[in-house]
Scaffold this motif. Structure first.
Motif, PDB file in Angstrom:
ATOM      1  N   THR A 165     -47.072 -26.436  84.942  1.00  0.00           N
ATOM      2  CA  THR A 165     -48.043 -26.236  83.858  1.00  0.00           C
ATOM      3  C   THR A 165     -48.489 -27.555  83.239  1.00  0.00           C
ATOM      4  OG1 THR A 165     -46.426 -26.048  82.042  1.00  0.00           O
ATOM      5  CG2 THR A 165     -47.002 -24.011  83.250  1.00  0.00           C
ATOM      6  N   ARG A 166     -47.656 -28.576  83.321  1.00  0.00           N
ATOM      7  CA  ARG A 166     -47.923 -29.888  82.722  1.00  0.00           C
ATOM      8  C   ARG A 166     -48.146 -29.796  81.206  1.00  0.00           C
ATOM      9  NH1 ARG A 166     -48.684 -33.607  86.843  1.00  0.00           N
ATOM     10  NH2 ARG A 166     -49.276 -32.705  88.839  1.00  0.00           N
ATOM     11  N   LEU A 167     -47.521 -28.808  80.581  1.00  0.00           N
ATOM     12  CA  LEU A 167     -47.664 -28.602  79.143  1.00  0.00           C
ATOM     13  C   LEU A 167     -46.466 -29.125  78.350  1.00  0.00           C
ATOM     14  CD1 LEU A 167     -49.022 -24.928  79.186  1.00  0.00           C
ATOM     15  CD2 LEU A 167     -50.330 -27.029  78.755  1.00  0.00           C
ATOM     16  N   PHE A 168     -45.372 -29.444  79.052  1.00  0.00           N
ATOM     17  CA  PHE A 168     -44.120 -29.784  78.383  1.00  0.00           C
ATOM     18  C   PHE A 168     -43.598 -31.123  78.862  1.00  0.00           C
ATOM     19  CE2 PHE A 168     -44.473 -25.195  78.781  1.00  0.00           C
ATOM     20  CZ  PHE A 168     -44.309 -24.791  77.471  1.00  0.00           C
ATOM     21  N   SER A 169     -42.897 -31.815  77.965  1.00  0.00           N
ATOM     22  CA  SER A 169     -42.215 -33.054  78.362  1.00  0.00           C
ATOM     23  C   SER A 169     -41.017 -32.682  79.229  1.00  0.00           C
ATOM     24  CB  SER A 169     -41.741 -33.809  77.118  1.00  0.00           C
ATOM     25  OG  SER A 169     -40.677 -33.102  76.486  1.00  0.00           O
ATOM     26  N   GLU A 170     -40.447 -33.659  79.897  1.00  0.00           N
ATOM     27  CA  GLU A 170     -39.274 -33.406  80.732  1.00  0.00           C
ATOM     28  C   GLU A 170     -38.103 -32.909  79.884  1.00  0.00           C
ATOM     29  OE1 GLU A 170     -37.336 -32.838  84.285  1.00  0.00           O
ATOM     30  OE2 GLU A 170     -39.452 -33.254  83.941  1.00  0.00           O
ATOM     31  N   GLU A 171     -37.950 -33.457  78.678  1.00  0.00           N
ATOM     32  CA  GLU A 171     -36.879 -33.015  77.788  1.00  0.00           C
ATOM     33  C   GLU A 171     -37.078 -31.546  77.402  1.00  0.00           C
ATOM     34  OE1 GLU A 171     -35.091 -33.869  73.339  1.00  0.00           O
ATOM     35  OE2 GLU A 171     -36.236 -35.446  74.326  1.00  0.00           O
ATOM     36  N   GLU A 172     -38.301 -31.163  77.074  1.00  0.00           N
ATOM     37  CA  GLU A 172     -38.586 -29.768  76.726  1.00  0.00           C
ATOM     38  C   GLU A 172     -38.336 -28.844  77.915  1.00  0.00           C
ATOM     39  OE1 GLU A 172     -42.081 -30.281  73.370  1.00  0.00           O
ATOM     40  OE2 GLU A 172     -42.606 -30.541  75.482  1.00  0.00           O
ATOM     41  N   ILE A 173     -38.704 -29.288  79.102  1.00  0.00           N
ATOM     42  CA  ILE A 173     -38.467 -28.494  80.309  1.00  0.00           C
ATOM     43  C   ILE A 173     -36.978 -28.258  80.512  1.00  0.00           C
ATOM     44  CG2 ILE A 173     -38.595 -28.567  82.850  1.00  0.00           C
ATOM     45  CD1 ILE A 173     -41.367 -29.947  82.464  1.00  0.00           C
ATOM     46  N   LEU A 174     -36.181 -29.296  80.327  1.00  0.00           N
ATOM     47  CA  LEU A 174     -34.730 -29.158  80.479  1.00  0.00           C
ATOM     48  C   LEU A 174     -34.149 -28.217  79.434  1.00  0.00           C
ATOM     49  CD1 LEU A 174     -33.763 -32.848  81.336  1.00  0.00           C
ATOM     50  CD2 LEU A 174     -33.810 -30.886  82.886  1.00  0.00           C
ATOM     51  N   GLN A 175     -34.623 -28.307  78.185  1.00  0.00           N
ATOM     52  CA  GLN A 175     -34.130 -27.430  77.121  1.00  0.00           C
ATOM     53  C   GLN A 175     -34.498 -25.970  77.406  1.00  0.00           C
ATOM     54  OE1 GLN A 175     -35.859 -29.082  73.586  1.00  0.00           O
ATOM     55  NE2 GLN A 175     -34.295 -30.662  73.391  1.00  0.00           N
ATOM     56  N   LEU A 176     -35.739 -25.728  77.779  1.00  0.00           N
ATOM     57  CA  LEU A 176     -36.180 -24.360  78.061  1.00  0.00           C
ATOM     58  C   LEU A 176     -35.480 -23.792  79.288  1.00  0.00           C
ATOM     59  CD1 LEU A 176     -39.957 -24.907  77.308  1.00  0.00           C
ATOM     60  CD2 LEU A 176     -38.411 -23.394  76.029  1.00  0.00           C
ATOM     61  N   SER A 177     -35.327 -24.598  80.313  1.00  0.00           N
ATOM     62  CA  SER A 177     -34.657 -24.148  81.533  1.00  0.00           C
ATOM     63  C   SER A 177     -33.185 -23.847  81.276  1.00  0.00           C
ATOM     64  CB  SER A 177     -34.786 -25.201  82.641  1.00  0.00           C
ATOM     65  OG  SER A 177     -36.142 -25.425  82.949  1.00  0.00           O
ATOM     66  N   SER A 178     -32.536 -24.687  80.489  1.00  0.00           N
ATOM     67  CA  SER A 178     -31.133 -24.456  80.145  1.00  0.00           C
ATOM     68  C   SER A 178     -30.983 -23.178  79.335  1.00  0.00           C
ATOM     69  CB  SER A 178     -30.569 -25.639  79.364  1.00  0.00           C
ATOM     70  OG  SER A 178     -30.467 -26.759  80.196  1.00  0.00           O
ATOM     71  N   SER A 179     -31.938 -22.909  78.463  1.00  0.00           N
ATOM     72  CA  SER A 179     -31.897 -21.668  77.688  1.00  0.00           C
ATOM     73  C   SER A 179     -31.996 -20.462  78.600  1.00  0.00           C
ATOM     74  CB  SER A 179     -33.034 -21.652  76.667  1.00  0.00           C
ATOM     75  OG  SER A 179     -32.826 -22.652  75.710  1.00  0.00           O
ATOM     76  N   THR A 180     -32.809 -20.566  79.627  1.00  0.00           N
ATOM     77  CA  THR A 180     -32.920 -19.494  80.613  1.00  0.00           C
ATOM     78  C   THR A 180     -31.602 -19.319  81.356  1.00  0.00           C
ATOM     79  OG1 THR A 180     -35.269 -19.957  80.907  1.00  0.00           O
ATOM     80  CG2 THR A 180     -34.187 -18.713  82.654  1.00  0.00           C
ATOM     81  N   ARG A 181     -31.002 -20.420  81.754  1.00  0.00           N
ATOM     82  CA  ARG A 181     -29.748 -20.372  82.502  1.00  0.00           C
ATOM     83  C   ARG A 181     -28.619 -19.780  81.674  1.00  0.00           C
ATOM     84  NH1 ARG A 181     -28.059 -25.983  84.441  1.00  0.00           N
ATOM     85  NH2 ARG A 181     -27.914 -26.265  82.205  1.00  0.00           N
ATOM     86  N   ASN A 182     -28.611 -20.057  80.373  1.00  0.00           N
ATOM     87  CA  ASN A 182     -27.477 -19.658  79.536  1.00  0.00           C
ATOM     88  C   ASN A 182     -27.705 -18.395  78.719  1.00  0.00           C
ATOM     89  OD1 ASN A 182     -25.962 -21.879  80.371  1.00  0.00           O
ATOM     90  ND2 ASN A 182     -26.934 -23.192  78.869  1.00  0.00           N
TER      91      ASN A 182
END
Length: 85
Positions: free
Chosen positions: A14-31
Motif C-alpha cells: 500500500t505504501r501508506l505506512f512506515s516500516e515501523e508502523e508495518i511491524l507494529q501492525l503485523s505484530s498485532s495481527t500475529r499476537n
C-alpha cells in the motif's frame, strides 16, 4: 500467526505506512490470539476488537481467556461515565 506475513506484505504494497508502523501492525495481527497475555497498547486494542466482533455476531463458544476478556470489556462498558464503578 498465519496472518503475520500476508499482512506485512499487504501493508508494504500500500505504501501508506512506515516500516515501523508495518511491524507494529503485523505484530498485532500475529499476537491477537494471545488473549491471556498482556501486549502493546495496539495489540490490546486488536484483541479487544476481536473479542467484541465474536460477541457482536453471537460466537459465544470461547476459550476461558476470551471469556475473561469479554467479561472485563462488558464491565468497563457499564462503568463508562459512572463514578461508582
Amino acid at each position: 500467526e498465519a496472518g503475520y506475513l500476508p499482512v506485512m506484505d499487504f501493508l508494504r504494497e500500500t505504501r501508506l505506512f512506515s516500516e515501523e508502523e508495518i511491524l507494529q501492525l503485523s505484530s498485532s495481527t500475529r499476537n491477537h490470539s494471545k488473549k491471556g497475555e498482556q501486549g502493546t497498547e495496539l495489540e490490546e486494542i486488536v484483541k479487544d476488537a476481536d473479542i467484541l466482533d465474536f460477541y457482536q455476531y453471537g460466537h459465544l463458544k470461547m476459550r476461558q481467556d476470551q471469556k475473561s476478556r469479554l467479561e472485563r470489556l462488558l464491565r468497563e462498558d457499564k462503568c463508562i461515565g459512572k463514578a461508582d464503578c
